[in-house]
Structures are given as C-alpha cells and as structure tokens.
Design a protein around this motif. Structure first.
Motif, PDB file in Angstrom:
ATOM      1  N   ALA A 277       0.846  -1.188   0.000  1.00  0.00           N
ATOM      2  CA  ALA A 277       0.000   0.000   0.000  1.00  0.00           C
ATOM      3  C   ALA A 277       0.883   1.241   0.000  1.00  0.00           C
ATOM      4  CB  ALA A 277      -0.898  -0.014   1.232  1.00  0.00           C
ATOM      5  N   PRO A 278       0.342   2.399  -0.395  1.00  0.00           N
ATOM      6  CA  PRO A 278       1.140   3.639  -0.315  1.00  0.00           C
ATOM      7  C   PRO A 278       1.699   3.834   1.097  1.00  0.00           C
ATOM      8  CG  PRO A 278      -0.882   4.027  -1.541  1.00  0.00           C
ATOM      9  CD  PRO A 278      -0.990   2.635  -0.982  1.00  0.00           C
ATOM     10  N   GLY A 279       3.000   4.104   1.171  1.00  0.00           N
ATOM     11  CA  GLY A 279       3.670   4.248   2.457  1.00  0.00           C
ATOM     12  C   GLY A 279       4.052   2.928   3.097  1.00  0.00           C
ATOM     13  N   GLY A 280       3.846   1.816   2.381  1.00  0.00           N
ATOM     14  CA  GLY A 280       4.147   0.500   2.928  1.00  0.00           C
ATOM     15  C   GLY A 280       5.631   0.166   2.859  1.00  0.00           C
ATOM     16  N   THR A 281       5.990  -0.942   3.519  1.00  0.00           N
ATOM     17  CA  THR A 281       7.398  -1.322   3.650  1.00  0.00           C
ATOM     18  C   THR A 281       7.584  -2.800   3.356  1.00  0.00           C
ATOM     19  OG1 THR A 281       7.758   0.348   5.366  1.00  0.00           O
ATOM     20  CG2 THR A 281       9.395  -1.410   5.213  1.00  0.00           C
ATOM     21  N   LEU A 282       8.617  -3.095   2.591  1.00  0.00           N
ATOM     22  CA  LEU A 282       9.059  -4.467   2.345  1.00  0.00           C
ATOM     23  C   LEU A 282      10.331  -4.706   3.153  1.00  0.00           C
ATOM     24  CD1 LEU A 282       9.102  -7.174   0.738  1.00  0.00           C
ATOM     25  CD2 LEU A 282      10.347  -5.941  -1.066  1.00  0.00           C
ATOM     26  N   LEU A 283      10.320  -5.751   3.992  1.00  0.00           N
ATOM     27  CA  LEU A 283      11.507  -6.160   4.748  1.00  0.00           C
ATOM     28  C   LEU A 283      11.997  -7.482   4.169  1.00  0.00           C
ATOM     29  CD1 LEU A 283      10.390  -5.344   8.408  1.00  0.00           C
ATOM     30  CD2 LEU A 283      11.777  -3.934   6.869  1.00  0.00           C
ATOM     31  N   LEU A 284      13.206  -7.464   3.633  1.00  0.00           N
ATOM     32  CA  LEU A 284      13.780  -8.618   2.950  1.00  0.00           C
ATOM     33  C   LEU A 284      14.952  -9.174   3.743  1.00  0.00           C
ATOM     34  CD1 LEU A 284      14.092  -7.534  -0.804  1.00  0.00           C
ATOM     35  CD2 LEU A 284      12.608  -9.337   0.092  1.00  0.00           C
ATOM     36  N   ALA A 285      15.072 -10.485   3.792  1.00  0.00           N
ATOM     37  CA  ALA A 285      16.263 -11.148   4.315  1.00  0.00           C
ATOM     38  C   ALA A 285      16.659 -12.235   3.326  1.00  0.00           C
ATOM     39  CB  ALA A 285      16.001 -11.746   5.691  1.00  0.00           C
ATOM     40  N   LEU A 286      17.906 -12.157   2.854  1.00  0.00           N
ATOM     41  CA  LEU A 286      18.370 -13.006   1.760  1.00  0.00           C
ATOM     42  C   LEU A 286      19.704 -13.656   2.133  1.00  0.00           C
ATOM     43  CD1 LEU A 286      17.771 -10.216  -0.870  1.00  0.00           C
ATOM     44  CD2 LEU A 286      16.357 -12.265  -0.668  1.00  0.00           C
ATOM     45  N   PRO A 287      19.980 -14.877   1.632  1.00  0.00           N
ATOM     46  CA  PRO A 287      21.231 -15.540   1.986  1.00  0.00           C
ATOM     47  C   PRO A 287      22.425 -14.923   1.269  1.00  0.00           C
ATOM     48  CG  PRO A 287      20.036 -16.848   0.378  1.00  0.00           C
ATOM     49  CD  PRO A 287      19.136 -15.699   0.743  1.00  0.00           C
ATOM     50  N   GLY A 288      23.492 -14.712   2.020  1.00  0.00           N
ATOM     51  CA  GLY A 288      24.766 -14.315   1.434  1.00  0.00           C
ATOM     52  C   GLY A 288      25.637 -15.551   1.301  1.00  0.00           C
ATOM     53  N   ILE A 289      26.595 -15.704   2.217  1.00  0.00           N
ATOM     54  CA  ILE A 289      27.402 -16.924   2.267  1.00  0.00           C
ATOM     55  C   ILE A 289      26.573 -17.962   3.007  1.00  0.00           C
ATOM     56  CG2 ILE A 289      29.557 -17.940   3.097  1.00  0.00           C
ATOM     57  CD1 ILE A 289      30.761 -15.101   2.955  1.00  0.00           C
TER      58      ILE A 289
ATOM     59  N   GLY B  85      33.372  -8.168   3.626  1.00  0.00           N
ATOM     60  CA  GLY B  85      33.821  -9.202   2.705  1.00  0.00           C
ATOM     61  C   GLY B  85      33.160 -10.543   2.918  1.00  0.00           C
ATOM     62  N   PHE B  86      32.422 -10.702   4.034  1.00  0.00           N
ATOM     63  CA  PHE B  86      31.833 -12.004   4.352  1.00  0.00           C
ATOM     64  C   PHE B  86      30.392 -11.847   4.838  1.00  0.00           C
ATOM     65  CE2 PHE B  86      36.385 -12.253   4.932  1.00  0.00           C
ATOM     66  CZ  PHE B  86      36.720 -13.389   4.202  1.00  0.00           C
ATOM     67  N   PRO B  87      29.472 -11.435   3.962  1.00  0.00           N
ATOM     68  CA  PRO B  87      28.075 -11.270   4.392  1.00  0.00           C
ATOM     69  C   PRO B  87      27.363 -12.618   4.506  1.00  0.00           C
ATOM     70  CG  PRO B  87      28.264 -10.764   2.063  1.00  0.00           C
ATOM     71  CD  PRO B  87      29.658 -11.058   2.551  1.00  0.00           C
ATOM     72  N   VAL B  88      26.963 -12.971   5.706  1.00  0.00           N
ATOM     73  CA  VAL B  88      26.196 -14.195   5.924  1.00  0.00           C
ATOM     74  C   VAL B  88      24.738 -13.971   5.541  1.00  0.00           C
ATOM     75  CG1 VAL B  88      25.373 -15.808   7.701  1.00  0.00           C
ATOM     76  CG2 VAL B  88      27.744 -14.986   7.741  1.00  0.00           C
ATOM     77  N   LEU B  89      24.222 -12.788   5.872  1.00  0.00           N
ATOM     78  CA  LEU B  89      22.835 -12.443   5.580  1.00  0.00           C
ATOM     79  C   LEU B  89      22.802 -11.037   4.988  1.00  0.00           C
ATOM     80  CD1 LEU B  89      19.928 -13.663   6.056  1.00  0.00           C
ATOM     81  CD2 LEU B  89      19.796 -12.141   8.030  1.00  0.00           C
ATOM     82  N   VAL B  90      21.978 -10.866   3.963  1.00  0.00           N
ATOM     83  CA  VAL B  90      21.786  -9.545   3.347  1.00  0.00           C
ATOM     84  C   VAL B  90      20.332  -9.148   3.566  1.00  0.00           C
ATOM     85  CG1 VAL B  90      21.907  -8.179   1.237  1.00  0.00           C
ATOM     86  CG2 VAL B  90      23.558 -10.024   1.626  1.00  0.00           C
ATOM     87  N   CYS B  91      20.131  -7.988   4.174  1.00  0.00           N
ATOM     88  CA  CYS B  91      18.786  -7.529   4.509  1.00  0.00           C
ATOM     89  C   CYS B  91      18.515  -6.176   3.875  1.00  0.00           C
ATOM     90  CB  CYS B  91      18.619  -7.421   6.024  1.00  0.00           C
ATOM     91  SG  CYS B  91      18.781  -8.998   6.888  1.00  0.00           S
ATOM     92  N   ALA B  92      17.260  -5.915   3.598  1.00  0.00           N
ATOM     93  CA  ALA B  92      16.887  -4.646   2.985  1.00  0.00           C
ATOM     94  C   ALA B  92      15.548  -4.176   3.521  1.00  0.00           C
ATOM     95  CB  ALA B  92      16.807  -4.781   1.463  1.00  0.00           C
ATOM     96  N   ARG B  93      15.454  -2.870   3.705  1.00  0.00           N
ATOM     97  CA  ARG B  93      14.175  -2.215   3.987  1.00  0.00           C
ATOM     98  C   ARG B  93      13.834  -1.347   2.788  1.00  0.00           C
ATOM     99  NH1 ARG B  93      11.841   0.965   9.274  1.00  0.00           N
ATOM    100  NH2 ARG B  93      10.206   2.122   8.168  1.00  0.00           N
ATOM    101  N   VAL B  94      12.644  -1.554   2.263  1.00  0.00           N
ATOM    102  CA  VAL B  94      12.188  -0.832   1.077  1.00  0.00           C
ATOM    103  C   VAL B  94      10.899  -0.100   1.441  1.00  0.00           C
ATOM    104  CG1 VAL B  94      11.586  -0.984  -1.360  1.00  0.00           C
ATOM    105  CG2 VAL B  94      13.163  -2.652  -0.348  1.00  0.00           C
TER     106      VAL B  94
END
Length: 249
Positions: free
Chosen positions: A155-167, A235-244
């Motif tokens: 929705a307008p003003g909404g947020t996506l929280l992502l967690a993705l595998p790195g290593i 140099g060693f990201p185990v987890l990659v996270c994002a707030r959108v």
C-alpha cells in the motif's frame, strides 16, 4: 694487507631479504609462520546440515532478529509473511491489525493467500502495509518478477523487509535445481533500484569470516562469542537484509 672492511655498509633488512625470495618460497614460509589450525573443521561433511537448528539459533537467524528489531516500526497494520506469521507476530505485536500468511502451497492450513511470487498479480495490489519476506527469494525465478510482485503489493507508504542468503549452505530439504541465488548487498541494491526506483531502500550485510565459517558448518550462534557475532566485515556477508519504503500518495 687484510681484506677490505665492510663496516659501514648496510646489511639487507628482513623486508629486503623477503622481497628477494621467489614467490613459492614466500608461500611456504607463510604456511610455516602462520599455520592453519583446522581442528574439527577439516572435514568433508558439515557439523550440522540443518543450519544449526539442532544446536541452537542458526547464525543467520541471529542476524535476522537484529535486523527485524531495528526495523520493527515498519511491521504494522496489514502485515504479511511467507509460510507462517512468526516474525510478524514477534516483532509487530499490537501494531499489526491483520495478518496475512502467503504460501505457494494451498495445503498450508495457516495460509490466507495462495500465491506464486514469480507470477505478476499473484498478490493483491496495494494491499500490505508491511511484507516480511525471509529466506525465500533464493528459491524463486525469475527473481526480478518476484521482487516486483512484492513491491506492487505494498500500500502507499508500505514497507518491504527482505532477508536473503549471502554466504550460505544449501538447504537439504530443497532440491538443488530449485536453489537459484546467493546475494551481495550491492547486487540487492541494484535489483531494488531497477524494480522500485521511486522507493527508499536501505541494504545491509551482516557477518564476518568467523560467522560465515560457523554458518557453513551449521554451528549455532550460541557457540560464538558476542564479539565474534557482532564484528562486521563486508567481505563475508552471511545475511543480506533490505528495507524498502514505497512513497505515500
């Protein structure tokens, strides 16, 4: 007369002697000076093939909780999560007024929306105030379409929280042919800029060398010290996270 004296002539220092050694000699000396002590890590099989769930808290889940705690203000109103609402309930609390559980599998009794993220329009448009997508998109192809589906469902003003595998190791419960992606922060940022250029995105990597080795072997976070867990090495990201955050109307 005696031999000429070399007094006053500079002798080669350790650095100059080292520089004169051939590369292979330097390599052998490095192995002697700084030997690798493998201990019980020198093995063809990991210590656990369940990411450490059988030993405690998986290392990536330790970082996931740090991320979700820092961004918990976004988990509110109509909030959705994949498979089960564990993190929406834990970190959203009373701010969440409606929980949606998304699953591709219609037999999941918890699911309220059956959807394939790779299919455009599979999620209701402009429906969620927050979407929590944890360790899911590595199994989805095409990836760009899945990200666009998630963003379009906000929705307008909404947020996506992502967690993705790195290593990360492969999940033994998933066929190899369905495990597509591993991520770097710069790559996630580039994907989000392509899919949602109008959104405000913050991407973070979590982890370091010790944490990455522990995660690959399936050790638990409880088996590392706090200093070993919290040290950050890009140099060693185990987890990659994002707030959108998509803009409001």
């Amino acid at each position: 007369m005696g031999q000429p004296s070399d007094l006053g002539q500079p002798r080669p220092g350790p650095r100059r002697v080292w520089d004169r050694l051939p590369p292979r000699s330097r390599q052998r000396l490095r192995r002697v000076i700084r030997p690798a002590v493998w201990g019980n890590l020198r093995r063809p099989e990991p210590i656990s093939r369940s990411f450490g769930f059988d030993r405690g808290t998986p290392v990536d889940r330790y970082y996931l909780r740090r991320f979700l705690l820092a961004e918990s203000d976004a988990i509110r109103d109509v909030a959705g999560e994949i498979s089960e609402p564990r993190y929406v309930r834990e970190f959203g609390g009373d701010r969440v007024t409606r929980v949606e559980v998304i699953d591709i599998d219609a037999s999941n009794p918890r699911s309220t929306i059956v959807a394939d993220l790779a299919q455009a329009g599979s999620l209701p448009a402009a429906h969620f105030d927050c979407l929590v997508i944890v360790q899911t998109l590595q199994y989805v192809d095409p990836l760009v379409d899945a990200l666009r589906t998630c963003v379009d469902a906000l929705a307008p003003g909404g947020t996506l929280l992502l967690a993705l595998p790195g290593i990360s190791a492969h999940d033994a419960h998933v066929p190899f042919e369905n495990d597509y992606w591993r991520f770097q922060p710069a790559g996630v940022d580039a994907l989000l800029q392509r899919v949602a250029p109008q959104a405000r995105s913050i991407v973070r990597g979590y982890g370091n060398l010790v944490a990455a080795v522990a995660a690959l072997h399936g050790l638990a976070a409880e088996e590392l010290s706090q200093a070993e867990l919290t040290h950050h090495d890009p140099g060693f990201p185990v987890l990659v996270c994002a707030r959108v955050d998509v803009p409001p109307n």
